[in-house]
Design an enzyme around this catalytic site. Structure first.
Site, mmCIF file in Angstrom:
data_model
loop_
_atom_site.group_PDB
_atom_site.id
_atom_site.type_symbol
_atom_site.label_atom_id
_atom_site.label_comp_id
_atom_site.label_asym_id
_atom_site.label_seq_id
_atom_site.Cartn_x
_atom_site.Cartn_y
_atom_site.Cartn_z
ATOM 1 N N HIS A 253 0.730 -0.930 0.281
ATOM 2 C CA HIS A 253 -0.085 0.229 0.081
ATOM 3 C C HIS A 253 0.874 1.334 0.076
ATOM 4 O O HIS A 253 1.784 1.819 0.594
ATOM 5 C CB HIS A 253 -1.205 0.109 1.043
ATOM 6 C CG HIS A 253 -2.005 1.221 1.512
ATOM 7 N ND1 HIS A 253 -1.376 2.338 1.241
ATOM 8 C CD2 HIS A 253 -3.449 1.332 0.588
ATOM 9 C CE1 HIS A 253 -3.400 3.121 1.427
ATOM 10 N NE2 HIS A 253 -4.338 1.652 1.248
ATOM 11 N N ARG A 276 -6.777 10.200 -0.511
ATOM 12 C CA ARG A 276 -6.732 10.499 -2.207
ATOM 13 C C ARG A 276 -7.849 10.987 -2.882
ATOM 14 O O ARG A 276 -8.006 11.430 -3.990
ATOM 15 C CB ARG A 276 -5.295 9.931 -2.161
ATOM 16 C CG ARG A 276 -4.020 9.907 -2.127
ATOM 17 C CD ARG A 276 -3.332 9.114 -3.166
ATOM 18 N NE ARG A 276 -3.320 7.255 -1.910
ATOM 19 C CZ ARG A 276 -3.229 6.177 -2.447
ATOM 20 N NH1 ARG A 276 -3.610 6.182 -3.969
ATOM 21 N NH2 ARG A 276 -3.785 4.817 -1.762
#
Length: 468
Positions: A253, A276
């Site tokens: 990740h 994000r």
């Protein structure tokens, strides 16, 4: 099989809990064993949401989606080794899984966002805290209520580590042996469901990371210390061992928090991909963007590795006021933990971080223009939310680093969650669900599909096991 079969579930994360509740719904008795003192596993930490295609929430937000579109996105993410039967099971059951959560457990999944690799917004969460915690805690609470009122139907054993599966002479799984602080015990059952999670925290010298991905052994992890591949070992230690699929596939990740208080800690707290999705940007040590923030996780992590290798770290995640307000609960938590810091302006941040202010000004100005459609992002970003950034305005900032997050490989299962041997033959009485299974994601898992995989395959396993 008896009229009321006994189903033994190993693992108390969202997959195990979903399997348990579904087995109960189909008239079975359930025994749930978990080696930790508390239920929840990694599921409680999932903070971005759960995917669903053609859901009621999407329709209310005017989002057009379909199972086929979700299937296509998942297949593209998985790569050339994708298994259509498993992807179809995941995507076709997604809307039903969310309906089950919202109606049976009253979980709020009314907000919908778009994460990397998705062609439309389909990742659902509520207006409160982390969705993983919301789902898992609701299922735990209801299971405990059933146990307290109908003890003959549910028994939960925490601090109970399963050390082997029990087989009869034909190779059928008929229970498990477990140990706790009081001794060793056998638990007989008509079927067993393995839901023990992955191995992204298996740092033993002879463990799964050492064997299959020694190149990642030095990475930090976002998984809890329970994620040591227990279920894989159980399933492959049988007379006819279960097959493993894509066992070397591990998702790194891109956004694990670097805690200023312990920057070298082996276990990191995850910075939700939802940040994000809400408009956060990533910059290198010179204050410049280097990647489309909404690319697939493997792509973003790869670009981050390039930045680090080139000596252009640290990498930072930045949110403007609008993007942080969209995830206020998340950000308040991160701020309280000291994982994020608020600055009254981008200029104040640049001075403290010793970044060239002009670089940051250009980065902010360019991103704003891309979001307004006045220019095309050379990094390929086409979906913008809360895109307006200014060095004169407040920002939230965190240093981030790639972390081991999710093991895509695991036990081979069919679309009915039956565990398969090396010949593709189901092992009688044995099922699996959640991160412990392999073959669904292959190269890369889309954000929001871990919770979905847990619920969908947990429900399939619970229903299949209880119905035979």
């Amino acid at each position: 099989m008896a009229n009321q079969p006994t189903i033994l579930v190993i693992g108390g994360g969202l997959a195990g809990l979903s399997a348990s509740h579904t087995a109960l719904d189909h008239g079975a008795r359930v025994v749930l064993l978990d080696k930790k003192p508390n239920l929840g596993g990694n599921s409680v930490k999932a903070s971005s949401g759960i995917n669903g295609a053609n859901t009621e929430a999407q329709k209310k937000h005017g989002i057009s989606d379909s199972v086929q579109l979700f299937y296509n996105d998942t297949e593209t993410s998985a790569g050339t080794l994708s298994r259509p039967n498993l992807i179809q099971a995941l995507t076709a059951n997604s809307a039903g899984a969310l309906t089950w959560l919202t109606t049976q457990f009253k979980i709020d999944l009314s907000l919908v966002s778009r994460l990397g690799g998705h062609s439309v917004p389909r990742t659902h969460r509520g207006t409160g805290g982390a969705p993983g915690w919301a789902m898992t805690s609701a299922l735990i609470k209801k299971l405990q209520e059933v146990e307290s009122s109908q003890f003959n139907r549910v028994r939960v054993r925490q601090g109970a580590k399963v050390i082997r599966l029990l087989e009869d002479g034909s190779g059928k799984i008929v229970g498990a042996e477990y140990e706790n602080e009081e001794g060793r015990y056998e638990e007989r059952a008509d079927a067993v469901i393995i839901a023990t999670g992955g191995y992204a925290a298996d740092f033993s010298d002879h463990g799964y990371l050492s064997k299959y991905r020694p190149d990642l052994f030095a990475f930090p992890t976002a998984s809890g210390d329970h994620a040591t591949g227990d279920g894989l070992l159980l399933a492959t230690s049988l007379q006819k061992p279960a097959a493993l699929l894509d066992i070397e596939k591990i998702q790194v990740h891109p956004t694990g928090f670097v805690d200023p208080k312990s920057p070298m800690a082996k276990t990191k707290f995850l910075a939700a991909e939802a940040l994000r999705g809400a408009g956060a940007i990533l910059i290198n040590g010179s204050g410049e963007r280097f990647v489309n923030e909404l690319e697939r996780r493997d792509v973003v992590s790869g670009k981050m590795h390039e930045v680090i290798k080139a000596g252009e770290a640290p990498i930072r995640l930045i949110l403007n006021e609008e993007s942080s307000a969209a995830l206020k609960t998340h950000c308040d938590f991160y701020l309280a933990k000291g994982l994020m810091k608020r600055y009254d302006s981008g200029e104040e941040f640049a001075i403290e971080a010793k970044l060239p202010l002009e670089n940051l000004r250009n980065t902010f100005g360019s991103h704003t223009m891309y979001g307004e459609g006045k220019a095309t992002d050379p990094l390929g970003k086409t979906y913008f939310d809360n895109s307006w950034y200014s060095v004169e305005k407040p920002v939230l900032v965190a240093e981030i680093t790639p972390v081991l997050h999710y093991t895509m490989g695991g036990i081979s299962v069919d679309s009915s969650a039956r565990v398969l041997d090396s010949q593709g033959v189901p092992i009688s009485g044995l099922y699996a669900a959640g991160e412990v299974i392999g073959g669904v994601h292959v190269r890369n898992r889309l954000g929001g599909s871990s919770l979905l995989e847990a619920v969908v395959f947990g429900r399939i396993a619970g229903e299949t096991a209880a119905s035979l």
